[in-house]
Each structure stands twice: as structure tokens, then as C-alpha cells.
Motif scaffolding. Structure first.
Motif, mmCIF file in Angstrom:
data_model
loop_
_atom_site.group_PDB
_atom_site.id
_atom_site.type_symbol
_atom_site.label_atom_id
_atom_site.label_comp_id
_atom_site.label_asym_id
_atom_site.label_seq_id
_atom_site.Cartn_x
_atom_site.Cartn_y
_atom_site.Cartn_z
ATOM 1 N N ALA A 36 23.507 -5.268 30.187
ATOM 2 C CA ALA A 36 24.807 -5.052 29.565
ATOM 3 C C ALA A 36 24.863 -3.679 28.916
ATOM 4 N N PHE A 37 26.084 -3.208 28.704
ATOM 5 C CA PHE A 37 26.314 -1.892 28.120
ATOM 6 C C PHE A 37 27.291 -2.014 26.965
ATOM 7 N N MET A 61 26.190 -17.351 29.706
ATOM 8 C CA MET A 61 25.446 -17.169 30.961
ATOM 9 C C MET A 61 23.947 -17.092 30.688
ATOM 10 N N ALA A 62 23.552 -16.319 29.694
ATOM 11 C CA ALA A 62 22.130 -16.181 29.359
ATOM 12 C C ALA A 62 21.556 -17.489 28.839
ATOM 13 N N ASP A 88 16.180 -14.652 30.927
ATOM 14 C CA ASP A 88 15.496 -14.702 29.632
ATOM 15 C C ASP A 88 16.286 -14.032 28.519
ATOM 16 N N GLY A 89 17.589 -13.770 28.744
ATOM 17 C CA GLY A 89 18.417 -13.175 27.705
ATOM 18 C C GLY A 89 19.242 -12.027 28.229
ATOM 19 N N ILE A 90 19.550 -11.083 27.337
ATOM 20 C CA ILE A 90 20.422 -9.950 27.658
ATOM 21 C C ILE A 90 19.780 -8.674 27.119
ATOM 22 N N SER A 143 17.604 -12.457 22.940
ATOM 23 C CA SER A 143 16.735 -13.421 23.627
ATOM 24 C C SER A 143 17.534 -14.643 24.071
ATOM 25 N N LYS A 144 16.968 -15.379 24.992
ATOM 26 C CA LYS A 144 17.588 -16.630 25.448
ATOM 27 C C LYS A 144 17.789 -17.574 24.261
ATOM 28 N N LYS A 145 16.781 -17.669 23.398
ATOM 29 C CA LYS A 145 16.860 -18.551 22.230
ATOM 30 C C LYS A 145 18.021 -18.138 21.314
#
Length: 142
Positions: free
Chosen positions: A72-73, A99-100, A107-109, A123-125
Motif C-alpha cells: 500500500a501507498f 483483506m489482510a 501477513d498484513g500490510i 501486522s495481521k494481528k
């Protein structure tokens, strides 16, 4: 929504490295349109605004530690103008968080600043927490 560019909040967090600065970044991320590498069909809605078509997805990266994350930006209008930028679409941050959170292969963004060589990981968490409970300074840090 804040008038502060997301890239500025990312730089502030890089300087302060506090739970509060990270929460501010996450809140703005959630409430903003975030740049992505759009893959697939883009159509237009009745007002002429770009809209995703069937099969549209967002690009991922394994930069850093090799874990697959959505790429992502921050500040997509600025990011898209950078020479060689891969940023070609915008998606609401809350959609990227979902989505993540929901994709077992993600595993996240990884969020890149549009103005400085700064990247932050969600993080995904953290994405799961954000989707499930909203934001606060007690969110898990990446």
C-alpha cells in the motif's frame, strides 16, 4: 478525516515510535483511500469515478522479512506521481484491513510513505484487531 497527510503521520511515528503515534496513523489509514497496485479490471460508476471490476485484486510484496503483505501507498495522489511508481489505484483503508485480516495467505500490510523513505507494517494481528474492535492506543504493535 484529518487534513494531515498520512506520510507526515508516518514520519511522526518514525520519530516518536509511540503507541499514540501508531494509533493516529492506523486511524487515518482506516479512514482514508490508500494507494495500491491494482491488478485486474477497473470500471467506472454512474458518477464516472473508478470502481473495481470482476477479478480485481491488489498487489502484494514480500519485501523485508519475506512475509507476504498487501503493498500500500500513503497519499495515493502524491505516490502515483513519483517516477516509476507502481501505485495505480486507490482502495479504502478499512477494506485493506479486512483483506489482510481475512486472508490466510497474507501477513498484513506494508505501507510506503509517498514523500519519505519510510515504510510501516500493519501486522495481521493488528488488522484483525482493527476490524473487530476499532482503534485505540492499546492495539498490538507490529
Amino acid at each position: 478525516m484529518s487534513d494531515t497527510p498520512m506520510s507526515d503521520l508516518m514520519a511522526e511515528h518514525a520519530d516518536k515510535n509511540s503507541a499514540e503515534s501508531y494509533a493516529q496513523f492506523l486511524t487515518l489509514f482506516r479512514d482514508s483511500v490508500v494507494g495500491v497496485v491494482g491488478i485486474g479490471t477497473v470500471t467506472h460508476d454512474a458518477q464516472g469515478r473508478p470502481a473495481t471490476g470482476p477479478g480485481f485484486s491488489v498487489g502484494r510484496t514480500t519485501h523485508g522479512d519475506g512475509q507476504p503483505r498487501i503493498l500500500a501507498f500513503a497519499d495515493p495522489e502524491t505516490a502515483a506521481q513519483a517516477p516509476g511508481s507502481q501505485c495505480n489505484a486507490g482502495v479504502p483503508g478499512q477494506v485493506l484491513l479486512k483483506m489482510a485480516a481475512d486472508n490466510p495467505a497474507c501477513d498484513g500490510i506494508l505501507v510506503n510513505s509517498a514523500t519519505r523513505p519510510i515504510s510501516l507494517v500493519i501486522s495481521k494481528k493488528t488488522a484483525q484487531s482493527a476490524v473487530g474492535q476499532g482503534f485505540g492506543v492499546s492495539l498490538p504493535r507490529p
